[in-house]
Design a protein around this motif. Structure first.
Motif, PDB file in Angstrom:
ATOM      1  N   LEU A 163      55.189  82.938  35.726  1.00  0.00           N
ATOM      2  CA  LEU A 163      55.098  82.340  34.389  1.00  0.00           C
ATOM      3  C   LEU A 163      54.198  81.102  34.428  1.00  0.00           C
ATOM      4  CD1 LEU A 163      55.966  81.955  31.424  1.00  0.00           C
ATOM      5  CD2 LEU A 163      58.000  80.762  32.285  1.00  0.00           C
ATOM      6  N   ARG A 164      54.469  80.234  35.407  1.00  0.00           N
ATOM      7  CA  ARG A 164      53.690  78.994  35.492  1.00  0.00           C
ATOM      8  C   ARG A 164      52.215  79.291  35.759  1.00  0.00           C
ATOM      9  NH1 ARG A 164      55.390  75.012  40.013  1.00  0.00           N
ATOM     10  NH2 ARG A 164      54.318  76.580  41.244  1.00  0.00           N
ATOM     11  N   CYS A 185      60.343  86.757  27.427  1.00  0.00           N
ATOM     12  CA  CYS A 185      60.727  86.068  26.182  1.00  0.00           C
ATOM     13  C   CYS A 185      61.649  84.880  26.466  1.00  0.00           C
ATOM     14  CB  CYS A 185      61.417  87.035  25.219  1.00  0.00           C
ATOM     15  SG  CYS A 185      60.316  88.339  24.614  1.00  0.00           S
ATOM     16  N   THR A 186      62.392  84.942  27.580  1.00  0.00           N
ATOM     17  CA  THR A 186      63.303  83.835  27.890  1.00  0.00           C
ATOM     18  C   THR A 186      62.540  82.563  28.265  1.00  0.00           C
ATOM     19  OG1 THR A 186      63.502  84.376  30.244  1.00  0.00           O
ATOM     20  CG2 THR A 186      65.075  85.441  28.761  1.00  0.00           C
ATOM     21  N   ALA A 187      61.242  82.706  28.519  1.00  0.00           N
ATOM     22  CA  ALA A 187      60.422  81.535  28.852  1.00  0.00           C
ATOM     23  C   ALA A 187      60.435  80.515  27.725  1.00  0.00           C
ATOM     24  CB  ALA A 187      58.991  81.966  29.148  1.00  0.00           C
ATOM     25  N   LEU A 188      60.717  80.968  26.513  1.00  0.00           N
ATOM     26  CA  LEU A 188      60.615  80.083  25.348  1.00  0.00           C
ATOM     27  C   LEU A 188      61.963  79.536  24.884  1.00  0.00           C
ATOM     28  CD1 LEU A 188      58.012  82.203  23.363  1.00  0.00           C
ATOM     29  CD2 LEU A 188      57.633  79.934  24.339  1.00  0.00           C
ATOM     30  N   VAL A 189      63.047  79.924  25.552  1.00  0.00           N
ATOM     31  CA  VAL A 189      64.372  79.488  25.117  1.00  0.00           C
ATOM     32  C   VAL A 189      64.472  77.955  25.198  1.00  0.00           C
ATOM     33  CG1 VAL A 189      66.837  79.551  25.718  1.00  0.00           C
ATOM     34  CG2 VAL A 189      65.494  81.665  25.708  1.00  0.00           C
ATOM     35  N   GLY A 211      64.878  72.704  37.877  1.00  0.00           N
ATOM     36  CA  GLY A 211      65.737  73.497  38.743  1.00  0.00           C
ATOM     37  C   GLY A 211      66.315  72.626  39.840  1.00  0.00           C
ATOM     38  N   PRO A 212      67.162  73.218  40.705  1.00  0.00           N
ATOM     39  CA  PRO A 212      67.676  72.463  41.841  1.00  0.00           C
ATOM     40  C   PRO A 212      66.499  71.939  42.682  1.00  0.00           C
ATOM     41  CG  PRO A 212      68.647  74.671  41.724  1.00  0.00           C
ATOM     42  CD  PRO A 212      67.579  74.623  40.701  1.00  0.00           C
ATOM     43  N   LEU A 213      66.699  70.847  43.368  1.00  0.00           N
ATOM     44  CA  LEU A 213      65.654  70.197  44.174  1.00  0.00           C
ATOM     45  C   LEU A 213      64.464  69.761  43.315  1.00  0.00           C
ATOM     46  CD1 LEU A 213      65.404  72.533  47.328  1.00  0.00           C
ATOM     47  CD2 LEU A 213      66.828  70.510  47.026  1.00  0.00           C
ATOM     48  N   GLY A 214      64.706  69.637  41.997  1.00  0.00           N
ATOM     49  CA  GLY A 214      63.626  69.153  41.134  1.00  0.00           C
ATOM     50  C   GLY A 214      62.547  70.182  40.854  1.00  0.00           C
ATOM     51  N   GLN A 215      62.866  71.469  41.057  1.00  0.00           N
ATOM     52  CA  GLN A 215      61.894  72.531  40.728  1.00  0.00           C
ATOM     53  C   GLN A 215      61.432  72.335  39.290  1.00  0.00           C
ATOM     54  OE1 GLN A 215      63.661  76.410  40.989  1.00  0.00           O
ATOM     55  NE2 GLN A 215      61.732  77.487  40.695  1.00  0.00           N
ATOM     56  N   LYS A 216      60.120  72.285  39.095  1.00  0.00           N
ATOM     57  CA  LYS A 216      59.597  71.752  37.848  1.00  0.00           C
ATOM     58  C   LYS A 216      59.859  72.575  36.589  1.00  0.00           C
ATOM     59  CE  LYS A 216      55.492  69.726  37.357  1.00  0.00           C
ATOM     60  NZ  LYS A 216      54.031  69.611  37.584  1.00  0.00           N
ATOM     61  N   GLY A 217      59.858  73.890  36.718  1.00  0.00           N
ATOM     62  CA  GLY A 217      60.011  74.707  35.517  1.00  0.00           C
ATOM     63  C   GLY A 217      58.756  74.658  34.661  1.00  0.00           C
TER      64      GLY A 217
END
Lengths: 130, 142, 96
Positions: free
Chosen positions: B42-43, B68-72, B78-84
């Protein structure tokens, strides 16, 4: 026709690299121009210069290099995707204070703008994915 | 439904498609099929979209399946600061990426409604998805 | 006309549903890698909406021992046939 290839799969983990290399060889054998292969996502691992596959397996990195040497195919690696995954050329390695380097010519670190340009300047862009 | 009813529905679909036709044209269509955090697809797909837009290309996004869940709304680190990807999504408007298409069938299958999403979207039918494939010069799937 | 490549088995992944949704009335579908499982008679029914426009890559069928088990209504092409499909299509869209 002028072709570009986008490769997203890691070598030896997924079939994508084998599929892409076979397609690439068949393309040039048929007389098409293969402008560039762009390595993105886990595809950047295809550029790892220290890869040492067993002798009875195809050497994918050497396969890409041969395409460059024999047919002038550019081998572009997304710099952002590569650096995150520990794939640095000599310049980037020294910039980041790392000993040793993991990518070398003919693989070139470049930006995603190259991928967009490739897609728009070629007649066909074919993606091989994990 | 009667044959006539089908014809009428098809006609309406074509009309709806024509209405959004101008929006559906562009240089690059990025199809996003993966949600945030679980993989970097996605990123990395969004990064390609942003770079293309930064170089002045007209870019549309099409969210399909679990993408589609990318837009929720309400996504976090995320854990350990995963950026999302929330921060990247917030930048889309600044880069003039305003055509956000979502697969209608996937929204239904996931039980999501447009109001669950953090950005305004256009829900699209298979016919509109097919149209988008031909009205963009380049299509990339992530 | 566009070409769609699919590298997942319909027995394993639902991405084929998105592929079918994206296929226009004259688009073609090429099954590659694990996707060639979709050419098995029991699985090819998932592609009945696009019957006659389904291709499977010979080398990938062969490597998996599936060439002899391939359904009759699937066109088998080798890598040169793959290239020809991409020549004919305006765009090639990859599903995985």
């Amino acid at each position: 026709m002028r072709y570009g290839i986008l490769l997203l799969g890691a070598p030896y983990s997924r079939q994508a690299s084998h599929s892409a290399l076979r397609f690439a060889r068949a393309l040039v054998a048929k007389g098409h121009i293969l402008d560039s292969v762009f390595f993105y996502h886990d595809g950047v691992y295809n550029a790892a210069r220290l890869a040492a596959p067993p002798q009875d397996e195809p050497h994918l990195m050497d396969g890409w290099k041969a395409l460059h040497d024999e047919h002038g195919v550019k081998l572009d690696v997304c710099i952002a995707a590569a650096l995150r995954r520990g794939l640095l050329n000599e310049t980037e390695a020294s910039r980041h204070g790392k000993e040793g380097y993991s990518i070398e010519a003919p693989f070139a670190l470049t930006g995603l703008g190259q991928l967009v340009d490739l897609g728009l300047r070629c007649d066909r862009l074919i993606t091989f994915a994990p | 439904m009667s044959k006539r009813g089908f014809a009428k529905e098809a006609e309406e679909e074509v009309r709806a498609m024509n209405d959004t036709q101008t929006d559906l044209q562009g240089d690059l269509l990025v199809i996003l099929r993966h949600g945030p955090h679980g993989s970097s697809l996605l990123r990395e797909g969004l990064d390609m979209a942003l770079v293309a837009a930064a170089f002045g290309r007209r870019v549309s996004l099409l969210f399909m399946g679990t993408g589609c869940t990318a837009l929720v709304s309400g996504q976090g680190q995320g854990p350990l600061g995963q950026k999302g990807t929330q921060a990247t999504l917030n930048m889309l408007e600044m880069y003039d990426i305003e055509t956000l298409l979502v697969e209608s069938e996937a929204m239904h299958a996931l039980g999501l409604k447009a109001c669950d999403l953090s950005l305004p979207v256009i829900e699209v039918s298979p016919a509109q998805i097919q149209a988008a494939m031909t009205t963009h010069r380049l299509v990339a799937t992530f | 006309m566009n070409l769609h490549t699919l590298n997942r088995s319909p027995a394993d992944s639902r991405v084929y549903q998105q592929t079918l949704q994206a296929m226009g009335h004259d688009d073609q579908l090429l099954l590659i890698e694990d996707g060639v499982q979709g050419a098995l008679p029991q699985l090819v029914r998932y592609f009945e909406d696009v019957e006659g426009r389904v291709y499977a890559l010979k080398e990938d069928l062969e490597a998996r021992g599936l060439l002899g088990l391939c359904a009759d209504n699937v066109h088998v092409v080798d890598v040169d046939g793959f290239i020809e499909l991409t020549e004919q299509a305006d765009k090639t869209i990859t599903w995985y």
